[in-house]
Design a protein around this motif. Structure first.
Motif, PDB file in Angstrom:
ATOM      1  N   TYR A  43       0.816  -1.203   0.000  1.00  0.00           N
ATOM      2  CA  TYR A  43       0.000   0.000   0.000  1.00  0.00           C
ATOM      3  C   TYR A  43       0.855   1.261   0.000  1.00  0.00           C
ATOM      4  O   TYR A  43       0.465   2.291  -0.515  1.00  0.00           O
ATOM      5  CB  TYR A  43      -0.914   0.029   1.233  1.00  0.00           C
ATOM      6  CG  TYR A  43      -1.903  -1.093   1.295  1.00  0.00           C
ATOM      7  CD1 TYR A  43      -2.788  -1.330   0.252  1.00  0.00           C
ATOM      8  CD2 TYR A  43      -1.964  -1.921   2.415  1.00  0.00           C
ATOM      9  CE1 TYR A  43      -3.705  -2.360   0.320  1.00  0.00           C
ATOM     10  CE2 TYR A  43      -2.885  -2.949   2.487  1.00  0.00           C
ATOM     11  CZ  TYR A  43      -3.750  -3.169   1.441  1.00  0.00           C
ATOM     12  OH  TYR A  43      -4.665  -4.194   1.508  1.00  0.00           O
ATOM     13  N   TYR A  44       2.022   1.156   0.605  1.00  0.00           N
ATOM     14  CA  TYR A  44       2.877   2.329   0.791  1.00  0.00           C
ATOM     15  C   TYR A  44       3.871   2.523  -0.349  1.00  0.00           C
ATOM     16  O   TYR A  44       4.495   3.570  -0.452  1.00  0.00           O
ATOM     17  CB  TYR A  44       3.641   2.220   2.120  1.00  0.00           C
ATOM     18  CG  TYR A  44       2.734   2.117   3.311  1.00  0.00           C
ATOM     19  CD1 TYR A  44       2.247   3.261   3.932  1.00  0.00           C
ATOM     20  CD2 TYR A  44       2.345   0.877   3.805  1.00  0.00           C
ATOM     21  CE1 TYR A  44       1.393   3.173   5.021  1.00  0.00           C
ATOM     22  CE2 TYR A  44       1.490   0.780   4.890  1.00  0.00           C
ATOM     23  CZ  TYR A  44       1.018   1.923   5.500  1.00  0.00           C
ATOM     24  OH  TYR A  44       0.173   1.825   6.576  1.00  0.00           O
ATOM     25  N   THR A  45       4.044   1.503  -1.174  1.00  0.00           N
ATOM     26  CA  THR A  45       5.067   1.570  -2.217  1.00  0.00           C
ATOM     27  C   THR A  45       4.497   1.629  -3.626  1.00  0.00           C
ATOM     28  O   THR A  45       5.250   1.640  -4.599  1.00  0.00           O
ATOM     29  CB  THR A  45       6.002   0.351  -2.108  1.00  0.00           C
ATOM     30  OG1 THR A  45       5.245  -0.856  -2.238  1.00  0.00           O
ATOM     31  CG2 THR A  45       6.725   0.346  -0.751  1.00  0.00           C
ATOM     32  N   VAL A  46       3.176   1.661  -3.752  1.00  0.00           N
ATOM     33  CA  VAL A  46       2.575   1.708  -5.080  1.00  0.00           C
ATOM     34  C   VAL A  46       2.966   3.003  -5.789  1.00  0.00           C
ATOM     35  O   VAL A  46       3.045   4.074  -5.178  1.00  0.00           O
ATOM     36  CB  VAL A  46       1.042   1.585  -4.980  1.00  0.00           C
ATOM     37  CG1 VAL A  46       0.424   2.764  -4.250  1.00  0.00           C
ATOM     38  CG2 VAL A  46       0.414   1.443  -6.355  1.00  0.00           C
ATOM     39  N   LEU A  47       3.236   2.903  -7.084  1.00  0.00           N
ATOM     40  CA  LEU A  47       3.643   4.050  -7.897  1.00  0.00           C
ATOM     41  C   LEU A  47       2.547   4.411  -8.885  1.00  0.00           C
ATOM     42  O   LEU A  47       1.705   3.578  -9.242  1.00  0.00           O
ATOM     43  CB  LEU A  47       4.931   3.721  -8.668  1.00  0.00           C
ATOM     44  CG  LEU A  47       6.167   3.396  -7.843  1.00  0.00           C
ATOM     45  CD1 LEU A  47       7.288   2.919  -8.763  1.00  0.00           C
ATOM     46  CD2 LEU A  47       6.618   4.618  -7.046  1.00  0.00           C
ATOM     47  N   GLN A  48       2.573   5.651  -9.344  1.00  0.00           N
ATOM     48  CA  GLN A  48       1.665   6.063 -10.414  1.00  0.00           C
ATOM     49  C   GLN A  48       2.133   5.493 -11.747  1.00  0.00           C
ATOM     50  O   GLN A  48       3.336   5.381 -11.998  1.00  0.00           O
ATOM     51  CB  GLN A  48       1.594   7.586 -10.470  1.00  0.00           C
ATOM     52  CG  GLN A  48       0.841   8.198  -9.292  1.00  0.00           C
ATOM     53  CD  GLN A  48       1.442   9.499  -8.836  1.00  0.00           C
ATOM     54  OE1 GLN A  48       2.585   9.537  -8.390  1.00  0.00           O
ATOM     55  NE2 GLN A  48       0.672  10.584  -8.930  1.00  0.00           N
ATOM     56  N   ALA A  49       1.179   5.157 -12.581  1.00  0.00           N
ATOM     57  CA  ALA A  49       1.487   4.609 -13.898  1.00  0.00           C
ATOM     58  C   ALA A  49       1.449   5.713 -14.947  1.00  0.00           C
ATOM     59  O   ALA A  49       0.730   6.706 -14.784  1.00  0.00           O
ATOM     60  CB  ALA A  49       0.481   3.527 -14.254  1.00  0.00           C
ATOM     61  N   PRO A  50       2.182   5.568 -16.043  1.00  0.00           N
ATOM     62  CA  PRO A  50       2.015   6.500 -17.152  1.00  0.00           C
ATOM     63  C   PRO A  50       0.561   6.481 -17.617  1.00  0.00           C
ATOM     64  O   PRO A  50      -0.035   5.396 -17.722  1.00  0.00           O
ATOM     65  CB  PRO A  50       2.958   5.947 -18.226  1.00  0.00           C
ATOM     66  CG  PRO A  50       3.967   5.135 -17.481  1.00  0.00           C
ATOM     67  CD  PRO A  50       3.209   4.541 -16.317  1.00  0.00           C
TER      68      PRO A  50
END
Length: 510
Positions: free
Chosen positions: A174-181
């Motif tokens: 939950y804390y490490t999710v990144l935004q996608a292009p």
């Protein structure tokens, strides 16, 4: 159902919130509490309850104070936020005057859509292990994918830079999710919809109205292609043509323009032939102030939000209305554009004549009390009449039952004409059909003519801001509101979504 920030977007593994249908209409449901994951999704009944829970977030279109329709209307050039004052809803006011910030944007525009995505993702992981008919499982899978696509489409249009999550997360994820292009998000939306279209039924019986069909998924896919920054106008035109059929006729999915434009707004005219994707509301859920906007309420909030404040029926010529909160008043500029159009009466409630009657009766009398940014021009498509006020339990103003359209046929006609470049015989026929329905003569098709028609046909339905951004016209149309190009095309990400995560704020909002 709760608004959940990014690190809690997906309900912890110990618990899943589910919703159980208690009426004949598929989406008119009353939440019944929670169930432990270990004890749930064991049979077809529980799978259906999970599917209903995934559909429930569609209510975001017109349910709760922070609904899509009134919010997006407020940021257009045709309407103001309105309401009771400059601080009546920090988010809607901030979007209307382009001062929206990470601390004033309602977290629900992010969190509610991710809640819907979580529910779809979770059911998708559970379906293969549930003993049920293979064809039914395939249909539920397709519906989950269509719903996930719809929620991601709203997110990518509102925020652009969003995480793309296709399975339930756990623990530190939950804390490490990144935004996608954004391109990857569009690719996934299109993949989900294409896979859904291959399985979904062409039509559904009346008792299942509101569920995704092949035509609904194709209409959404055509719209997604139209917005895709990669430039997929040809693909958009092809999908929308399959939905639209012969302009003015009945399509292969049974869609047909209603003869009378005003009939679109009759409360009992639910799931009519022009409706493609529609959100169901009911007055039977007994919504009250304690659960309003939580997801447990099932009423249409646009209704009370758009009505005039402290309304009094001054004589028999005046409409018999309950009072509202005066949000989404039309601008004078929009009134000047639509005042001679045949759709005027269905779209705009002009309070000036009734105020004049009240003043003639008694200089101290008023037909209504002006709200913030009052122009006297109200959104008639959603203003209820007293006959629509529930006599059941719950708070009456929170239990209006008018459904709302996400996509309807005149919308897809005009989107197809736009995807065709605003030129050619078919684009002309599509534009003509929309105009002929309201008694207007043909006008030469062009992108400018299509833009003008969308503004009049779809006024107050929450599309105008997205249209302006898609066309590249927002900076010009909204400059007087404070719109800044390169910033205000998208929302700021809510501040709480950034805390203890790797989510990065959108440009210009730091």
């Amino acid at each position: 159902m709760k608004t959940i920030k990014i690190k809690f977007l997906f309900i912890a593994l110990a618990m899943i919130i589910t919703t159980v249908s208690c009426t004949k209409d598929f989406l008119e449901v009353t939440p019944k509490g929670t169930n432990l994951e270990s004890n749930y999704y064991k049979n077809e009944t529980e799978a259906f309850a999970g599917l209903v829970a995934a559909y429930d977030i569609m209510n975001k279109n017109s349910g709760g104070f922070d609904n899509m329709i009134t919010m997006m209307n407020a940021g257009s050039d045709d309407q103001y936020a309105g309401g009771g004052g400059a601080t009546d809803g920090a988010g809607i006011q901030g979007f209307s005057n382009y001062t929206l910030s990470p601390t004033t944007i309602s977290q629900s525009f992010w969190g509610d859509h991710y809640q819907g995505i979580y529910r779809a993702n979770y059911l998708l992981t559970k379906l293969p292990g549930i003993p049920m008919d293979a064809a039914l499982m395939a249909r539920y899978t397709a519906e989950c994918k269509a719903l996930r696509a719809n929620y991601y489409f709203n997110l990518v249009r509102m925020f652009k830079n969003v995480p793309l999550i296709l399975v339930p997360l756990s623990g530190s994820e939950y804390y490490t999710v990144l935004q996608a292009p954004p391109a990857d998000v569009y690719t996934q939306i299109e993949k989900d919809l294409n896979e859904a279209i291959a399985v979904l039924p062409a039509t559904v019986p009346a008792g299942e109205a509101g569920r995704f069909t092949q035509g609904a998924a194709k209409a959404l896919l055509g719209k997604v292609y139209l917005y895709d920054p990669a430039g997929k106008k040809a693909e958009a035109a092809a999908e929308l043509a399959a939905v639209n059929g012969t302009p003015g006729g009945t399509s292969q999915y049974g869609y047909k323009l209603l003869t009378n434009y005003a009939d679109l707004w009759i409360v009992d005219n639910k799931f009519n032939t022009e409706s493609i994707i529609e959100v169901a509301h009911t007055n039977a859920s007994s919504s009250y102030w304690g659960n309003w906007g939580s997801g447990a309420d099932e009423g249409n909030s646009v209704n009370v939000m758009c009505g005039p404040r402290s309304y009094t029926q001054v004589d028999a010529s005046a409409p018999d209305l309950p009072s509202g909160w005066s949000f989404n008043v039309f601008t004078q500029a929009f009134f000047d554009v639509i005042k001679t159009d045949p759709r005027f009466a269905a779209t705009v409630l002009d309070m000036h004549p009734y105020e004049a009657i009240a003043q003639a009766q008694d200089p101290t009398k008023h037909a209504y009390i002006p709200g913030y940014q009052d122009t006297g021009y109200f959104l008639n498509k959603f203003i209820p009449r007293k006959a629509d006020v529930t006599t059941g339990t719950g708070e009456p103003v929170l239990n209006y039952r008018q459904n709302s359209y996400v996509i309807r046929l005149a919308d897809t006609y005009l989107m197809e004409a736009e995807a065709l470049g605003g030129t050619g015989a078919r684009a002309q026929a599509l534009l003509d059909a929309v105009r002929a329905r309201v008694g207007l003569t043909s006008t030469p098709v062009s992108l400018a003519a299509i833009k003008a028609e969308r503004r009049l046909e779809l006024a107050g339905e929450g599309h105008r801001f997205f249209d302006l951004v898609r066309w590249g016209d927002a900076a010009t149309a909204l400059s007087s509101r404070g719109f800044q190009a390169g910033k205000n095309e998208i929302f700021p990400i809510p501040y709480k979504e950034l805390q203890n995560t790797l989510i990065v704020q959108n440009p210009g909002y730091n």
